[in-house]
Design an enzyme around this catalytic site. Structure first.
Site, short mmCIF file in Angstrom:
data_model
loop_
_atom_site.label_atom_id
_atom_site.label_comp_id
_atom_site.label_asym_id
_atom_site.label_seq_id
_atom_site.Cartn_x
_atom_site.Cartn_y
_atom_site.Cartn_z
N SER A 1 75.52 25.55 33.14
CA SER A 1 74.16 25.89 33.56
C SER A 1 73.40 24.62 33.96
O SER A 1 72.81 24.54 35.05
CB SER A 1 73.46 26.61 32.39
N LYS B 1 72.63 22.98 38.25
CA LYS B 1 71.34 22.60 38.82
C LYS B 1 71.31 21.11 39.17
O LYS B 1 70.73 20.70 40.17
CB LYS B 1 70.22 22.94 37.82
N ASP C 1 72.65 30.83 38.19
CA ASP C 1 72.36 30.36 36.84
C ASP C 1 71.09 31.02 36.31
O ASP C 1 71.00 31.42 35.16
CB ASP C 1 72.19 28.83 36.82
N ARG D 1 71.76 35.71 29.25
CA ARG D 1 72.18 35.02 28.00
C ARG D 1 71.05 35.02 26.98
O ARG D 1 71.27 35.16 25.78
CB ARG D 1 72.59 33.58 28.32
N HIS E 1 68.46 14.16 32.98
CA HIS E 1 68.18 15.48 32.41
C HIS E 1 68.17 15.38 30.89
O HIS E 1 69.09 14.82 30.31
CB HIS E 1 69.23 16.50 32.85
N1 URA Z 1 69.15 24.31 29.64
C1 URA Z 1 69.71 24.90 30.72
O1 URA Z 1 69.33 24.64 31.85
N2 URA Z 1 70.70 25.78 30.52
C2 URA Z 1 71.16 26.11 29.28
O2 URA Z 1 72.07 26.90 29.17
C3 URA Z 1 70.56 25.48 28.16
C4 URA Z 1 69.56 24.58 28.37
#
Ligand code: URA
Length: 433
Positions: free
Chosen positions: A183, A187, A161, A168, A82
């Site tokens: 967050s 995932k 999320d 947010r 990621h």
């Molecule tokens: N990427 C995400 O998936 N979540 C965040 O809070 C910031 C970047």
């Protein structure tokens, strides 16, 4: 239990219990907790932070809010990657086939771009015919057959999320390390890989503008992984300057092919080699030196490029663009940005360069906007390069000629020229394991 008391407790800097975090998140997803109370809690977290245990509970609660992918049939070989959002970041297109051709298993879900950052799914969709949607059975069959599949992130993955992130985004609570860490990791954990390599970007084009913040984010995410029985390595990489020379979807796909064919720009080759090596250390259990050696061999021998070709074709893409790049299409309008003075490029602002590319049509202003795959920028000079007055700094590609003046303003602002050669900057700041 009352949301009011949970907000008050966090506002006063106290640690929330697992039950309180679950009450807030699950209540918000079901609709029992209104936006205004969740916003107040997020702002309290923004100012007061969270302990590692609170971050883990928040992550797991969000992960459990939706589907999870079961990759246990592949044992310890599964590895995800990621990146925390960057400009010109086409690393997935490069590291996925490298790792797969060396026996790692990459079953990956990727996102779309928003704002100044690009998304892997958009880049892959620039390839004619490439399918980024697949049903679960097809996805797993492909992974079993060729060791790699990359699809768009399912909306059913960590829906908590998704809902909280949208809140947010409009309540100025995105830039919080516990909230970003939970967050991203909710995932990643839901996606099922046993091993995870995080590319935490640092600099003007990244969420984390300083090394200290990036290191705190990396430690928080590695900590969540460890507490959840996953093996996680974070690599801190430079995002003051875009990665490689191409920014924009088709242009980035072609640059990814350049790397796989052994002729890519040095910075992109270095970052991709590091990420792929770290992925292989985790998935194959190899020592770092052995991993990096094998990555270099896979690039030099053409094995990684052949894996890329097979992967693209297996997901319905026309892989003949590898030999015939014009098949990706070309933008009808090109324009060159010239240097107004001679000297050295002393700094670049990756965020502004990303915005310039978005203005040309390569990115979106809001989710769902269409993308012009052929639009973007190729940087002819990068930080540290010498430029002549009147020399070309960048070539702009677009279908909308009228957008060039606005993009040129962003780009000119983003590239600073000075008489002195700047000190070289590291590309990789460190590794957190
Ligand atoms: N990427 C995400 O998936 N979540 C965040 O809070 C910031 C970047």
């Amino acid at each position: 239990m009352r949301m009011y008391d949970i907000i008050q407790k966090k506002r006063d800097g106290l640690e929330l219990t697992d039950a309180e975090i679950e009450f807030a998140v699950e209540g918000y997803v079901r609709g029992g907790v209104p936006d205004y109370q969740m916003s107040a809690l997020l702002m309290a977290v923004y100012f007061r932070g969270m302990t590692p245990r609170e971050i883990k509970t928040l992550t797991l609660t969000m992960m459990r809010s939706g589907e999870t992918v079961d990759l246990s049939a592949f044992g310890d070989l599964t590895v995800d990657k990621h990146s925390t959002g960057g400009v010109g970041d086409k690393t997935t297109l490069i590291v996925a086939p490298i790792v797969a051709c060396l026996g790692g298993v990459v079953a990956k879900m990727s996102g779309r771009g928003l704002g100044h950052t690009g998304g892997t799914v958009d880049k892959l969709e620039a390839i004619p015919g490439f399918r980024t949607e697949m049903d679960r059975g097809d996805f797993l069959r492909q992974v079993r057959e060729i060791g790699v599949a990359v699809v768009g992130q399912s909306g059913h993955l960590a829906p908590a999320d998704k809902k909280i992130y949208a809140l947010r985004d409009v309540t100025a609570t995105v830039e919080s390390i516990p909230l970003i860490a939970s967050s991203i990791m909710s995932k990643k954990l839901a996606s099922g890989a046993k091993n995870i390599v995080l590319d935490v970007k640092v600099g003007s084009g990244a969420f984390m503008k300083t090394r200290e913040d990036a290191e705190r984010l990396a430690r928080a995410m590695v900590g969540i992984g460890t507490l959840s029985s996953r093996r996680v390595t974070a690599v801190l990489t430079n995002m003051d300057i875009p990665l490689g020379r191409a920014v924009g979807n088709s242009l980035e796909v072609l640059e990814a092919v350049d790397v796989l064919a052994g002729r890519g720009p040095a910075d992109l080759v270095e970052v991709c080699s590091e990420l792929a090596a770290r992925m292989l250390c985790l998935a194959r259990g190899w020592a770092y030196e052995e991993s990096i050696e094998k990555v270099r061999d896979a690039l030099a021998s053409g094995a990684a490029l052949e894996k890329f070709r097979g992967w693209i074709a297996r997901q319905g893409g026309d892989a003949s663009f590898i030999e015939s790049p014009e098949k990706l299409g070309t933008a009808p309008v090109t324009w060159e940005l010239k240097a107004e003075e001679g000297g050295y490029i002393s700094s670049m602002d990756a965020e502004r360069i990303g915005k310039a590319a978005a203005v040309l049509g390569a990115g979106r202003e809001k989710a769902g906007d269409p993308i012009d795959y052929t639009a973007g920028i190729v940087l002819l000079g990068k930080t540290g390069d010498e430029v002549r007055e009147g020399g070309t700094l960048a070539t702009l590609y677009t279908s909308k000629k009228e957008k060039i003046p606005e993009a040129a303003v962003f780009l000119r602002d983003a590239i600073r020229i000075s008489p002195q050669k700047p000190a070289p900057q590291p590309l990789i700041f460190g590794v957190v394991e």
